[in-house]
Design a protein around this motif. Structure first.
Motif, mmCIF file in Angstrom:
data_model
loop_
_atom_site.group_PDB
_atom_site.id
_atom_site.type_symbol
_atom_site.label_atom_id
_atom_site.label_comp_id
_atom_site.label_asym_id
_atom_site.label_seq_id
_atom_site.Cartn_x
_atom_site.Cartn_y
_atom_site.Cartn_z
ATOM 1 N N MET A 168 -2.534 -7.404 6.507
ATOM 2 C CA MET A 168 -1.584 -7.118 5.432
ATOM 3 C C MET A 168 -0.468 -8.155 5.517
ATOM 4 O O MET A 168 0.259 -8.210 6.504
ATOM 5 C CB MET A 168 -0.993 -5.716 5.582
ATOM 6 C CG MET A 168 -2.017 -4.608 5.661
ATOM 7 S SD MET A 168 -1.205 -2.999 5.895
ATOM 8 C CE MET A 168 -2.627 -1.967 6.258
ATOM 9 N N VAL A 176 -4.944 4.341 11.966
ATOM 10 C CA VAL A 176 -4.682 2.932 11.681
ATOM 11 C C VAL A 176 -5.056 2.176 12.954
ATOM 12 O O VAL A 176 -4.424 2.354 13.994
ATOM 13 C CB VAL A 176 -3.209 2.687 11.310
ATOM 14 C CG1 VAL A 176 -2.962 1.202 11.063
ATOM 15 C CG2 VAL A 176 -2.824 3.510 10.073
ATOM 16 N N ILE A 217 0.853 -1.188 0.000
ATOM 17 C CA ILE A 217 0.000 0.000 0.000
ATOM 18 C C ILE A 217 0.885 1.233 0.000
ATOM 19 O O ILE A 217 1.853 1.307 0.763
ATOM 20 C CB ILE A 217 -0.908 0.045 1.249
ATOM 21 C CG1 ILE A 217 -1.868 -1.145 1.279
ATOM 22 C CG2 ILE A 217 -1.704 1.353 1.310
ATOM 23 C CD1 ILE A 217 -2.667 -1.244 2.585
ATOM 24 N N GLN A 218 0.571 2.203 -0.847
ATOM 25 C CA GLN A 218 1.144 3.532 -0.713
ATOM 26 C C GLN A 218 0.036 4.569 -0.873
ATOM 27 O O GLN A 218 -0.703 4.560 -1.866
ATOM 28 C CB GLN A 218 2.240 3.820 -1.748
ATOM 29 C CG GLN A 218 2.912 5.183 -1.475
ATOM 30 C CD GLN A 218 3.934 5.589 -2.508
ATOM 31 O OE1 GLN A 218 3.584 5.867 -3.651
ATOM 32 N NE2 GLN A 218 5.205 5.636 -2.110
ATOM 33 N N SER A 224 4.308 -8.647 1.981
ATOM 34 C CA SER A 224 4.606 -7.632 0.978
ATOM 35 C C SER A 224 5.917 -7.954 0.273
ATOM 36 O O SER A 224 6.844 -8.524 0.861
ATOM 37 C CB SER A 224 4.695 -6.253 1.631
ATOM 38 O OG SER A 224 4.970 -5.261 0.669
ATOM 39 N N ILE A 250 -7.587 3.115 8.174
ATOM 40 C CA ILE A 250 -7.275 1.729 7.840
ATOM 41 C C ILE A 250 -7.594 0.910 9.085
ATOM 42 O O ILE A 250 -6.983 1.111 10.139
ATOM 43 C CB ILE A 250 -5.800 1.568 7.438
ATOM 44 C CG1 ILE A 250 -5.462 2.481 6.251
ATOM 45 C CG2 ILE A 250 -5.498 0.119 7.080
ATOM 46 C CD1 ILE A 250 -3.990 2.507 5.885
ATOM 47 N N LEU A 261 4.994 -0.814 8.789
ATOM 48 C CA LEU A 261 4.224 0.416 8.616
ATOM 49 C C LEU A 261 5.184 1.597 8.605
ATOM 50 O O LEU A 261 5.904 1.837 9.579
ATOM 51 C CB LEU A 261 3.220 0.558 9.760
ATOM 52 C CG LEU A 261 2.398 1.845 9.809
ATOM 53 C CD1 LEU A 261 1.516 1.990 8.575
ATOM 54 C CD2 LEU A 261 1.557 1.884 11.078
ATOM 55 N N THR A 290 5.454 -2.438 3.266
ATOM 56 C CA THR A 290 4.088 -2.952 3.350
ATOM 57 C C THR A 290 3.050 -1.848 3.253
ATOM 58 O O THR A 290 2.209 -1.854 2.363
ATOM 59 C CB THR A 290 3.904 -3.744 4.662
ATOM 60 O OG1 THR A 290 4.929 -4.736 4.735
ATOM 61 C CG2 THR A 290 2.554 -4.435 4.682
ATOM 62 N N CYS A 291 3.091 -0.898 4.168
ATOM 63 C CA CYS A 291 2.116 0.197 4.151
ATOM 64 C C CYS A 291 2.863 1.504 4.314
ATOM 65 O O CYS A 291 3.394 1.797 5.394
ATOM 66 C CB CYS A 291 1.085 0.016 5.260
ATOM 67 S SG CYS A 291 -0.216 1.283 5.262
ATOM 68 N N LEU A 333 -0.242 -7.089 10.589
ATOM 69 C CA LEU A 333 0.721 -6.994 9.487
ATOM 70 C C LEU A 333 1.805 -8.036 9.712
ATOM 71 O O LEU A 333 2.385 -8.115 10.796
ATOM 72 C CB LEU A 333 1.309 -5.583 9.451
ATOM 73 C CG LEU A 333 2.200 -5.183 8.294
ATOM 74 C CD1 LEU A 333 2.187 -3.665 8.123
ATOM 75 C CD2 LEU A 333 3.636 -5.657 8.472
#
Length: 658
Positions: A172, A190, A157-158, A175, A167, A206, A179-180, A195
């Motif tokens: 998640m 969040v 995710i970006q 990746s 979120i 994150l 990841t985010c 994750l």
């Protein structure tokens, strides 16, 4: 703690009301109605994007992924969209690079160098959310194992320049890259995410990067690389960040500020988190090394278990710019940091807090800190006067190696530090002091309990201390020495109220030996995530010959210009940086007169030398110079008292992520 939790809940509620009211009565857009298959084989990018675009044109809504596995090459969220991944649903990143859309965020950030593919992406969107009990999976455990170039591996995710982001509850997993990544976003919550990454190589958890007003809470983050990371990879300050009630595990750093620190950090709160199983680096890793401010960081109620190094705090002088053609003209400022109610069980190595010889970290408070060690810290140990400064190496908990002559705290180059209610224990016999303090101004110690094992064991070894107020010490193994002090370089020492008197072991001062290494080193991660030390690519250097009586180093006074010629020998993608060992004999003069001025090839660059002790300044060349060129540099400041002793040329890889 209760008041903090109530405040956090109020903030979350406020964000939800303000940011997501537009979605309260929104229509549901089921991706299967737009042709999505969800069988993990068919590429559903077009169908899901059509559902998002339709909802966006209608003013917003919920884009629903029902149970199934939806393979995509990147989808873009837009204003007022809630991407809801229901229980039993997986949004799966394709295993093929060719399936991915390439986005150019045009953001003023270093991350654009190594990020243009994403499973979920948004740029400039408002009122967006990702929710549900389902999974976003990056396919990084089975694919994308070739680590370089990094840009070939998609982020999960970006979100760039987005406002009012939520979120929640999502998983998640695996990746292929970061990841985010939240880049330059505002008003973000969040909450309740899980994750997990099981592969190394730049797969952060994150990343909160240059954002404003972010809450991260009730989440589990397990990453082989850095887990929860605050960055400022551009010129925007990362500020007003609250992280709480999270469980974090990693093989790198668990909760980290830096290393990309061009914009700086302000008003950061980290509380009520559990950090465990960090075998290599640090539980809390805090640093500013690229010229920016780090101010007002409050860390409280943290429990750590099986963490190699509990705390790593560093002011560094790498001064890497966030884009080509730029340079960093100042050294960072790190100040106003508090640690309260920190517990670490089964630690391996000492916590490290280290500023620069030329500029100290300021105003540090540690209260109610308890750490226990289960294994002996073996050595062989470097002498206290032989620990190198390592001002410009990659900052990590391994920066001074694993042979520091202390097993619990190494503290150097700090002004105004207070430590109270500290308990240090070890089941194993330790061969060194619990504390080593060096180059400290105004040190306050109160109610310190520690295991000491040597016959002449002291709680702390002190050198280069200007001002100590200490009381209430408890040595647990029958020893009576409270401190070992280098008597000729410590002043204004006041010790009282120890459990067995205040006996001091005074020893002669040791002369510093390795402060300004002839060949600096740069520290890198290899593809397995193991840190190695390598000498810099170039030994291009200039050193003044001959010493004068009033200085420990030979020097040239820059009132008379200094001209040097270097050959550019780095790789074509690397960027040369000149590093100067310099001091200002009159740092109270006007700021204008404090600048060291570098001239070459019609370019002028300058750095503010505001310090009156020998220290490194560094200037990345803003003009691109062809490899093989011989460049003449001129250094001068005719109105100042700048002295220069060494000039080195090294190379930065601006395309490498931290």
């Amino acid at each position: 703690m209760l008041n903090n939790q109530l405040q956090l809940k109020k903030l979350i509620t406020l964000f939800i009301i303000i940011g997501f009211s537009a979605l309260a009565s929104s229509q549901v857009y089921n991706v299967k109605d737009y042709g999505a298959i969800g069988n993990a084989t068919a590429l559903d990018t077009k169908a899901i994007q059509e559902a998002i675009d339709t909802a966006f044109k209608a003013g917003g809504g919920q884009v629903l992924l029902p149970p199934g596995t939806y393979k995509v090459g990147g989808v873009e969220l837009k204003d007022n969209i809630n991407l809801h991944i229901s229980a039993g649903a997986t949004l799966l990143g394709s295993e093929l690079q060719s399936d991915y859309i390439e986005w150019d965020s045009k953001a003023e950030s270093r991350t654009t160098i190594y990020a243009n593919k994403f499973v979920v992406y948004a740029n400039g969107a408002k009122n967006i959310s990702i929710s549900g009990q389902g999974v976003i999976h990056g396919n990084g455990d089975n694919y994308f194992q070739i680590t370089a170039p990094q840009i070939n591996r998609p982020f999960l995710i970006q979100l760039v320049n987005c406002k009012n982001v939520r979120i929640r509850d999502i998983q998640m997993l695996e990746s292929a890259n970061w990841t985010c990544h939240l880049l330059f976003c505002e008003n973000v919550v969040v909450d309740g995410i899980t994750l997990k990454n099981s592969t190394r190589a730049n797969r952060d958890g994150l990343d909160i990067d240059g954002c404003n007003n972010v809450i991260v809470t009730n989440s589990i983050v397990h990453s082989q690389d850095d887990a929860i990371v605050l960055k400022s990879s551009g010129n925007k300050v990362c500020k007003n960040i609250k992280i709480s009630n999270c469980i974090v595990t990693t093989e790198a750093s668990a909760i980290k500020l830096g290393t990309e620190s061009s914009g700086g950090y302000q008003n950061i709160t980290i509380s009520d988190c559990t950090i465990k199983d960090v075998p290599l680096l640090s539980g809390l890793s805090i640093m500013s090394v690229d010229g920016a401010i780090l101010d007002n960081l409050q860390i409280s109620n943290i429990q750590m278990e099986n963490v190699a190094t509990p705390i790593f705090l560093r002011l560094g002088n790498r001064n890497r710019p966030y884009k080509t053609g730029e340079y960093v003209p100042t050294i960072a400022t790190v100040s106003n940091i508090s640690f309260n109610n920190i517990t670490a069980i089964n630690a391996k190595y000492p916590s490290i807090m280290a500023g620069l010889h030329s500029k100290k970290i300021s105003d540090i408070t540690i209260n109610n800190f308890s750490v226990s060690y289960i294994d002996p810290f073996e050595g062989p140990f470097v002498e206290p006067n032989k620990i190198p400064f390592n001002d410009m190496v990659y900052p990590s908990a391994l920066i001074f190696g694993r042979n520091l002559p202390t097993y619990a705290f190494y503290v150097r180059n700090i002004e105004n530090i207070s430590m109270s209610n500290i308990s240090i224990s070890s089941k194993a016999t330790q061969k060194v002091h619990p504390f080593l303090f060096d180059y400290i101004d105004n040190l306050k110690l109160k109610n310190i309990t520690a295991d000491t094992f040597k016959k002449d064991g002291s709680i702390a070894y002190l050198r280069n201390i200007n001002g100590l107020t200490a009381s209430e010490f408890h040595l647990k193994n029958g020893h009576i020495n409270t401190f070992t002090i280098e008597k000729d370089n410590c002043s204004d020492i006041h010790i009282e109220n120890t459990s067995k008197g205040s006996v001091i072991n005074e020893i002669p001062a040791l002369k510093d030996e390795q402060l300004y290494a002839t060949v600096m080193a740069t520290t890198i991660f290899d593809i397995d995530g193991i840190i190695k030390n390598k000498p810099i690519e170039s030994i291009n250097k200039f050193e003044v010959e001959g010493a004068l009586k009033d200085e420990p180093l030979p020097y040239h006074n820059l009132k008379s210009p200094l001209k040097i010629q270097f050959k550019i020998e780095g790789e074509p993608q690397s960027t040369p940086q000149l590093c100067f060992l310099v001091k200002n004999k009159n740092s109270l003069s006007s700021e204008k007169n404090n600048y060291l001025i570098l001239e070459y090839e019609g370019v002028e660059q300058k750095v503010n030398v505001e310090w009156n002790r020998w220290g490194w300044a560094s200037l990345t060349l803003s003009k691109k110079i062809p490899v093989g060129s011989k460049i003449k540099f001129k250094l001068a400041q005719e109105h100042s008292d700048l002295l220069i002793s060494k000039v080195y040329l090294r190379y930065l890889n601006l395309g490498y992520t931290d």
